[in-house]
Design a protein around this motif. Structure first.
Motif, mmCIF file in Angstrom:
data_model
loop_
_atom_site.group_PDB
_atom_site.id
_atom_site.type_symbol
_atom_site.label_atom_id
_atom_site.label_comp_id
_atom_site.label_asym_id
_atom_site.label_seq_id
_atom_site.Cartn_x
_atom_site.Cartn_y
_atom_site.Cartn_z
ATOM 1 N N LEU A 1 2.831 -39.606 -8.126
ATOM 2 C CA LEU A 1 3.370 -40.686 -7.298
ATOM 3 C C LEU A 1 4.187 -40.111 -6.145
ATOM 4 O O LEU A 1 4.048 -40.529 -4.993
ATOM 5 C CB LEU A 1 4.222 -41.636 -8.139
ATOM 6 C CG LEU A 1 4.919 -42.761 -7.374
ATOM 7 C CD1 LEU A 1 3.896 -43.701 -6.757
ATOM 8 C CD2 LEU A 1 5.855 -43.502 -8.312
ATOM 9 N N GLY A 2 5.037 -39.141 -6.438
ATOM 10 C CA GLY A 2 5.849 -38.501 -5.402
ATOM 11 C C GLY A 2 5.001 -37.801 -4.353
ATOM 12 O O GLY A 2 5.294 -37.873 -3.156
ATOM 13 N N LEU A 3 3.954 -37.123 -4.793
ATOM 14 C CA LEU A 3 3.078 -36.428 -3.845
ATOM 15 C C LEU A 3 2.330 -37.413 -2.954
ATOM 16 O O LEU A 3 2.200 -37.196 -1.742
ATOM 17 C CB LEU A 3 2.083 -35.540 -4.595
ATOM 18 C CG LEU A 3 2.679 -34.275 -5.221
ATOM 19 C CD1 LEU A 3 1.678 -33.620 -6.151
ATOM 20 C CD2 LEU A 3 3.135 -33.305 -4.143
ATOM 21 N N ILE A 4 1.865 -38.515 -3.523
ATOM 22 C CA ILE A 4 1.158 -39.524 -2.719
ATOM 23 C C ILE A 4 2.116 -40.189 -1.734
ATOM 24 O O ILE A 4 1.794 -40.344 -0.549
ATOM 25 C CB ILE A 4 0.476 -40.567 -3.636
ATOM 26 C CG1 ILE A 4 -0.662 -39.906 -4.413
ATOM 27 C CG2 ILE A 4 -0.047 -41.748 -2.815
ATOM 28 C CD1 ILE A 4 -1.226 -40.754 -5.549
ATOM 29 N N ALA A 5 3.295 -40.567 -2.200
ATOM 30 C CA ALA A 5 4.287 -41.189 -1.314
ATOM 31 C C ALA A 5 4.691 -40.240 -0.197
ATOM 32 O O ALA A 5 4.775 -40.637 0.974
ATOM 33 C CB ALA A 5 5.517 -41.611 -2.122
#
Length: 84
Positions: free
Chosen positions: A7-11
């Motif tokens: 999630l952090g990488l996509i955001a």
């Protein structure tokens, strides 16, 4: 890779990628008159602080997103100074 890191990488990818059109536009048009110098100076300092924070908490998404953001913002600042 766990779901939270993903999630952090996509955001991070999405928010960082938002700077790419501005860099491309400034590069192609040789114009940065509509780019706020103060906004990008503040953003540069903020990205540097987020990057430091990412290293301190050992968070890959924070480190990657802010390293790339910092690079793009520095390019925009250089173009702003060059095309002043």
């Amino acid at each position: 890779m766990d779901k939270i890191t993903m999630l952090g990488l996509i955001a991070g990818t999405m928010t960082t990628a938002s700077f790419i059109p501005q860099v491309v536009k400034a590069w192609r048009s040789h114009s940065t008159k509509d780019v706020s110098l103060w906004m990008f100076l503040l953003l540069t300092v903020g990205a540097m602080m987020w990057l430091a924070y990412g290293f301190l908490i050992n968070s890959l998404p924070v480190i990657i997103a802010n390293a790339v953001t910092l690079a793009l913002v520095v390019i925009l600042l250089a173009l702003k100074i060059k095309y002043k």
